[in-house]
Design a protein around this motif. Structure first.
Motif, PDB file in Angstrom:
ATOM      1  N   GLU A   1       0.615  -1.178  -0.002  1.00  0.00           N
ATOM      2  CA  GLU A   1       0.089  -0.002   0.075  1.00  0.00           C
ATOM      3  C   GLU A   1       0.838   1.339  -0.116  1.00  0.00           C
ATOM      4  OE1 GLU A   1      -2.766   0.176   3.483  1.00  0.00           O
ATOM      5  OE2 GLU A   1      -3.816   1.841   2.650  1.00  0.00           O
ATOM      6  N   VAL A   2       0.423   2.231  -0.631  1.00  0.00           N
ATOM      7  CA  VAL A   2       1.014   3.645  -0.794  1.00  0.00           C
ATOM      8  C   VAL A   2      -0.098   4.614  -0.657  1.00  0.00           C
ATOM      9  CG1 VAL A   2       2.265   5.030  -2.337  1.00  0.00           C
ATOM     10  CG2 VAL A   2       2.801   2.862  -2.521  1.00  0.00           C
ATOM     11  N   LYS A   3       0.380   5.480   0.633  1.00  0.00           N
ATOM     12  CA  LYS A   3      -0.582   6.631   0.889  1.00  0.00           C
ATOM     13  C   LYS A   3       0.210   7.937   0.870  1.00  0.00           C
ATOM     14  CE  LYS A   3      -4.192   4.540   3.690  1.00  0.00           C
ATOM     15  NZ  LYS A   3      -5.063   4.543   5.246  1.00  0.00           N
ATOM     16  N   LYS A   4      -0.542   8.838   0.191  1.00  0.00           N
ATOM     17  CA  LYS A   4       0.143  10.178   0.189  1.00  0.00           C
ATOM     18  C   LYS A   4      -0.639  11.054   0.881  1.00  0.00           C
ATOM     19  CE  LYS A   4       2.364   9.804  -4.361  1.00  0.00           C
ATOM     20  NZ  LYS A   4       2.530  10.294  -5.590  1.00  0.00           N
ATOM     21  N   LEU A   5       0.149  12.079   1.650  1.00  0.00           N
ATOM     22  CA  LEU A   5      -0.516  13.301   2.514  1.00  0.00           C
ATOM     23  C   LEU A   5       0.259  14.148   2.059  1.00  0.00           C
ATOM     24  CD1 LEU A   5      -2.597  13.629   4.853  1.00  0.00           C
ATOM     25  CD2 LEU A   5      -0.700  13.285   6.278  1.00  0.00           C
ATOM     26  N   LYS A   6      -0.185  14.919   1.246  1.00  0.00           N
ATOM     27  CA  LYS A   6       0.443  16.451   0.733  1.00  0.00           C
ATOM     28  C   LYS A   6       1.796  16.036   0.174  1.00  0.00           C
ATOM     29  CE  LYS A   6      -2.359  19.319   3.520  1.00  0.00           C
ATOM     30  NZ  LYS A   6      -2.295  20.583   4.404  1.00  0.00           N
ATOM     31  N   ARG A   7       3.075  16.343   0.866  1.00  0.00           N
ATOM     32  CA  ARG A   7       4.294  16.219   0.303  1.00  0.00           C
ATOM     33  C   ARG A   7       4.813  14.819   1.218  1.00  0.00           C
ATOM     34  NH1 ARG A   7       7.213  19.020   2.845  1.00  0.00           N
ATOM     35  NH2 ARG A   7       5.641  20.122   4.342  1.00  0.00           N
ATOM     36  N   LEU A   8       4.115  14.100   2.144  1.00  0.00           N
ATOM     37  CA  LEU A   8       4.625  12.974   2.439  1.00  0.00           C
ATOM     38  C   LEU A   8       3.751  11.805   1.875  1.00  0.00           C
ATOM     39  CD1 LEU A   8       4.762  15.334   4.638  1.00  0.00           C
ATOM     40  CD2 LEU A   8       4.205  13.563   6.421  1.00  0.00           C
ATOM     41  N   THR A   9       4.842  10.867   1.366  1.00  0.00           N
ATOM     42  CA  THR A   9       4.338   9.542   0.786  1.00  0.00           C
ATOM     43  C   THR A   9       4.774   8.338   1.834  1.00  0.00           C
ATOM     44  OG1 THR A   9       4.736  10.534  -1.337  1.00  0.00           O
ATOM     45  CG2 THR A   9       4.493   8.131  -1.149  1.00  0.00           C
ATOM     46  N   PHE A  10       3.935   7.557   1.999  1.00  0.00           N
ATOM     47  CA  PHE A  10       4.154   6.131   3.046  1.00  0.00           C
ATOM     48  C   PHE A  10       3.730   4.921   2.202  1.00  0.00           C
ATOM     49  CE2 PHE A  10       3.696   9.036   6.826  1.00  0.00           C
ATOM     50  CZ  PHE A  10       3.006  10.105   6.218  1.00  0.00           C
ATOM     51  N   GLN A  11       4.670   4.089   2.369  1.00  0.00           N
ATOM     52  CA  GLN A  11       4.813   2.872   1.629  1.00  0.00           C
ATOM     53  C   GLN A  11       4.671   1.824   2.837  1.00  0.00           C
ATOM     54  OE1 GLN A  11       7.004   2.598  -1.582  1.00  0.00           O
ATOM     55  NE2 GLN A  11       6.425   0.637  -2.323  1.00  0.00           N
ATOM     56  N   PHE A  12       4.076   0.746   2.561  1.00  0.00           N
ATOM     57  CA  PHE A  12       4.041  -0.388   3.280  1.00  0.00           C
ATOM     58  C   PHE A  12       4.644  -1.542   2.551  1.00  0.00           C
ATOM     59  CE2 PHE A  12       3.609  -2.970   6.847  1.00  0.00           C
ATOM     60  CZ  PHE A  12       2.259  -3.298   7.409  1.00  0.00           C
ATOM     61  N   GLY A  13       5.406  -2.356   3.160  1.00  0.00           N
ATOM     62  CA  GLY A  13       6.164  -3.368   2.110  1.00  0.00           C
ATOM     63  C   GLY A  13       5.331  -4.510   1.911  1.00  0.00           C
ATOM     64  N   ASP A  14       5.595  -5.047   0.899  1.00  0.00           N
ATOM     65  CA  ASP A  14       4.865  -6.356   0.241  1.00  0.00           C
ATOM     66  C   ASP A  14       4.450  -7.316   1.498  1.00  0.00           C
ATOM     67  OD1 ASP A  14       5.931  -6.158  -2.984  1.00  0.00           O
ATOM     68  OD2 ASP A  14       4.432  -5.037  -2.150  1.00  0.00           O
ATOM     69  N   ALA A  15       5.607  -7.694   2.318  1.00  0.00           N
ATOM     70  CA  ALA A  15       5.373  -8.596   3.366  1.00  0.00           C
ATOM     71  C   ALA A  15       4.858  -8.178   4.696  1.00  0.00           C
ATOM     72  CB  ALA A  15       6.695  -9.424   3.470  1.00  0.00           C
ATOM     73  N   ARG A  16       4.356  -6.773   4.608  1.00  0.00           N
ATOM     74  CA  ARG A  16       4.056  -6.118   5.739  1.00  0.00           C
ATOM     75  C   ARG A  16       5.071  -6.145   7.154  1.00  0.00           C
ATOM     76  NH1 ARG A  16      -0.708  -8.372   7.768  1.00  0.00           N
ATOM     77  NH2 ARG A  16      -0.617 -10.230   6.717  1.00  0.00           N
ATOM     78  N   LYS A  17       6.356  -5.973   6.655  1.00  0.00           N
ATOM     79  CA  LYS A  17       7.200  -6.071   7.719  1.00  0.00           C
ATOM     80  C   LYS A  17       8.197  -4.579   7.784  1.00  0.00           C
ATOM     81  CE  LYS A  17       8.427 -11.000   7.784  1.00  0.00           C
ATOM     82  NZ  LYS A  17       9.610 -11.964   7.414  1.00  0.00           N
ATOM     83  N   ASP A  18       7.854  -4.013   6.709  1.00  0.00           N
ATOM     84  CA  ASP A  18       8.679  -2.715   6.741  1.00  0.00           C
ATOM     85  C   ASP A  18       7.898  -1.566   6.033  1.00  0.00           C
ATOM     86  OD1 ASP A  18       9.705  -4.787   4.395  1.00  0.00           O
ATOM     87  OD2 ASP A  18       9.367  -2.629   3.569  1.00  0.00           O
ATOM     88  N   SER A  19       8.289  -0.314   6.280  1.00  0.00           N
ATOM     89  CA  SER A  19       7.546   0.785   5.633  1.00  0.00           C
ATOM     90  C   SER A  19       8.522   1.839   5.703  1.00  0.00           C
ATOM     91  CB  SER A  19       6.377   1.224   6.760  1.00  0.00           C
ATOM     92  OG  SER A  19       5.710   2.459   6.059  1.00  0.00           O
ATOM     93  N   SER A  20       8.350   2.958   4.735  1.00  0.00           N
ATOM     94  CA  SER A  20       8.790   3.943   4.443  1.00  0.00           C
ATOM     95  C   SER A  20       8.053   5.251   4.173  1.00  0.00           C
ATOM     96  CB  SER A  20       9.736   3.887   3.285  1.00  0.00           C
ATOM     97  OG  SER A  20       8.762   3.889   2.065  1.00  0.00           O
ATOM     98  N   LEU A  21       8.797   6.241   5.097  1.00  0.00           N
ATOM     99  CA  LEU A  21       7.996   7.708   4.760  1.00  0.00           C
ATOM    100  C   LEU A  21       8.993   8.307   3.831  1.00  0.00           C
ATOM    101  CD1 LEU A  21       6.533  10.419   5.710  1.00  0.00           C
ATOM    102  CD2 LEU A  21       7.739  10.110   8.033  1.00  0.00           C
ATOM    103  N   HIS A  22       8.586   8.986   2.971  1.00  0.00           N
ATOM    104  CA  HIS A  22       9.328   9.916   2.009  1.00  0.00           C
ATOM    105  C   HIS A  22       8.542  11.173   2.147  1.00  0.00           C
ATOM    106  CE1 HIS A  22      11.962  11.111  -1.541  1.00  0.00           C
ATOM    107  NE2 HIS A  22      10.952  11.593  -1.903  1.00  0.00           N
ATOM    108  N   ILE A  23       9.655  12.326   2.366  1.00  0.00           N
ATOM    109  CA  ILE A  23       9.071  13.796   2.333  1.00  0.00           C
ATOM    110  C   ILE A  23       9.623  14.516   1.267  1.00  0.00           C
ATOM    111  CG2 ILE A  23       8.939  15.856   3.385  1.00  0.00           C
ATOM    112  CD1 ILE A  23       8.887  14.476   6.293  1.00  0.00           C
TER     113      ILE A  23
END
Lengths: 112, 109
Positions: free
Chosen positions: B54-76
């Motif tokens: 899953e990828v979600k965007k909140l204005k300039r923030l982009t959040f991603q959940f890993g395929d295996a649901r073990k990791d995530s990233s936040l990009h600004i």
């Protein structure tokens, strides 16, 4: 989102005394949590407080030291008992609702 | 031992730069959340991700959940001084939430 009111916001206490922190939620919630946080650091879960059952404590935290009440679906208290300087920290209550945790602003406790 | 490992621990950048914060675990989470905390306040929920990939965007923030649901990233993107704060990831674990160690972000004007 839920509004969490926590008090006191800060306190300075003498060692050996106890402090009770109150947490009020503006809506009914099943799950509430108490965390501890050193300034600038992450959150450590103290216990889970669900209405109608005994609080569940994490390793390193015991009921005699941190008794918790959860009398209804909108309110909880955490008592820090027989305080020592090592208990100085920020204590945060939170409620799980609408897909996430909502926090109060914390209680900054200093034990002298 | 942290259930969730966050990196970097500290990040200081200039206004306008992009950044990514990572949250990793060996455990699978039913959901993962990102919070931002400012001094004197409690953490504020930014986003919850539930589905692997899953990828979600909140204005300039982009959040991603890993395929295996073990990791995530936040990009600004194009960071601003108002983005300064402590960013925390948290995973739903056995009916409670466990937090990562946090990333302290400073955006200089």
């Amino acid at each position: 989102s839920a509004v969490i009111s926590q008090k006191p916001s800060r306190d300075i206490c003498q060692r050996g005394t106890s402090l009770t922190i109150q947490c009020q939620v503006d809506s009914q919630v099943t799950m509430m949590f108490w965390y501890r946080q050193q300034p600038g650091q992450s959150l450590t879960l103290i216990a889970t407080a669900n209405q109608g059952s005994e609080a569940t404590y994490e390793s390193g935290f015991v009921i005699d030291k941190f008794p918790i009440s959860r009398p209804n679906l909108t309110f909880s208290t955490l008592t820090v008992s027989n305080m020592s300087p090592e208990d100085s920290s920020i204590y945060l209550c939170s409620a799980y609702t609408q897909g996430g945790l909502h926090f109060g602003n914390g209680t900054r406790l200093t034990v002298t | 031992t942290q259930l969730l490992e966050q990196s970097p621990q500290f990040l200081s950048i200039q206004e306008g730069e992009n950044l990514t914060v990572y949250c990793n675990s060996s455990s699978v989470f039913s959901s993962l959340q990102w919070y931002r905390q400012e001094p004197g306040e409690g953490p504020v929920l930014l986003v919850t991700v539930v589905t692997g990939g899953e990828v979600k965007k909140l204005k300039r923030l982009t959040f991603q959940f890993g395929d295996a649901r073990k990791d995530s990233s936040l990009h600004i993107t194009a960071a601003q001084p108002g983005d300064t704060g402590l960013y925390l990831c948290a995973g739903a674990w056995n009916n409670d939430m466990r937090f990562g160690a946090g990333t302290r972000l400073t955006v200089k004007p």
